[in-house]
Design a protein around this motif. Sequence first.
Motif, mmCIF file in Angstrom:
data_model
loop_
_atom_site.group_PDB
_atom_site.id
_atom_site.type_symbol
_atom_site.label_atom_id
_atom_site.label_comp_id
_atom_site.label_asym_id
_atom_site.label_seq_id
_atom_site.Cartn_x
_atom_site.Cartn_y
_atom_site.Cartn_z
ATOM 1 N N SER A 153 0.837 -1.203 0.000
ATOM 2 C CA SER A 153 0.000 0.000 0.000
ATOM 3 C C SER A 153 0.875 1.257 0.000
ATOM 4 O O SER A 153 0.554 2.253 -0.664
ATOM 5 C CB SER A 153 -0.910 0.005 1.229
ATOM 6 N N THR A 186 -4.804 -3.236 3.998
ATOM 7 C CA THR A 186 -5.670 -3.521 2.849
ATOM 8 C C THR A 186 -6.478 -4.786 3.125
ATOM 9 O O THR A 186 -5.918 -5.819 3.456
ATOM 10 C CB THR A 186 -4.787 -3.742 1.612
ATOM 11 N N ASP A 205 -3.961 -2.979 -5.382
ATOM 12 C CA ASP A 205 -3.425 -3.304 -4.067
ATOM 13 C C ASP A 205 -4.258 -4.486 -3.552
ATOM 14 O O ASP A 205 -5.472 -4.533 -3.781
ATOM 15 C CB ASP A 205 -3.570 -2.089 -3.141
HETATM 16 MG MG LIG Z 1 -1.744 -3.011 2.377
#
Ligand SMILES: [Mg+2]
Length: 397
Positions: A153, A186, A205
């Motif tokens: 990320s 995430t 992502d």
């Molecule tokens: Mg992440």
Amino acid sequence: MQMSVLFTISRNKDCSLTPPPSFLFFNLCRPQTTFQGNPKLCKIRGKFHGRQRRSHPTSIPSSPSCSSEILPPEFAEYVAVLPVYDDEESDECSVYDHTKVDARHFGREAKEFIRRYEPGDCTEGAGDAKAGDYVLPEITTLLLVGPRGAGKSTLVNQITRVFDKDDEPSAPDRAQVSGSSKSKGTVFLREYPFPRNSTAICIYDTQSLSSNPQKNFKTLQKWMTKGISHGEIATGKVNIVIFVVDGVSILQAIESNTKDYIDILRETFMYPFLSIGDDKPVVVVTHGDRLSILQRARVQNELVDLLGIPVQQIFDIPGSDDYQTDLAILDMLRYCIQHAEQNLPIKLSYLLEVRGRETSKIAAEQLMALDAVIEATIIFLGIAILLLRFSDKLLQS
Ligand SMILES: [Mg+2]
Ligand SMILES: Nc1nc2c(ncn2[C@@H]2O[C@H](COP(=O)(O)OP(=O)(O)O)[C@@H](O)[C@H]2O)c(=O)[nH]1
């Protein structure tokens, strides 16, 4: 003091930007952040490289070329003229200056290349095939894969920032970075076009890999075969995979001989569904800012041995916000785009057309051969008839 022509930047037939020679020098001295143009630091990396003889040429393997079109001005040949000093010390100084200038130009060109990029830009010219003969994606899709905390990320935010610096310097980060107690990082697949308004290229992502490879394989196979989607947005095929690893964890695992971590990493990287065509994933090593130059060089070389890929496929991208890191990011993106395009499938209609052309060529050649045989037979028969008549007349007389 003498004047010297230093470098040229041009767009190759294969659509790659040719880094100027001194950028290659700079690039081979990855990690870029600390190695830039410093010959002494390059020597340190060279020590490790003595072991690593299988490194491939820095240039991209030949890709479907981009034709001999007239190049747009930003790719036009660029020649810089800078002073070069004669004595040794000045030489180092001048190499450093030149490298800086070269790198700056390379960075500008690479950024412009990505901004203008459209799917199919790098496919033209393979044989007779044109961009229209390939099955082009609506949007070229890069997929980030890697263990929890590797920096996937963070990388999305860094990529976005490289372009935001020109467009929207105060724009907020897009991807949720883990680490704070509130954030889980995430959780779902998320699509991030870059630059932000791009309709041509995006990066996904993903939730992090677990420590159970079999579970990872199931998820990865689904993404790679069925395509990925973000909410209700149309599903897309992955065009290239970026495998993100934390350099600090790798070094710790090597030094403490923690085989499990390294084995899972290797096994996941080698998972056949992550390769597209012959291209194994591109590797990004993060957290270099927490390592020394020697340690960063060691991590890269260990990865070359462990994963069986050339060093040019490994990009050292620390979580720093500086120009050299931006260059490393742009270089990695350029590499990803070129390799993604090399693996685009050809349309069936084009394959049939090529097959049809080949078949009719073979048929024409066979007909011509038959034609020659018939002609020879006619001539032979004519001669035989003449001889028969002649011998007949001789007998009569
Ligand atoms: Mg992440
Ligand atoms: N020092 C340093 N920290 C990093 C780097 N990349 C990521 N981090 C930190 O590592 C943690 C996990 O990063 P994140 O991007 O959420 O990892 P992900 O789980 O792979 O998405 C966060 O605290 C980041 O700030 C890096 O290159 N250097």
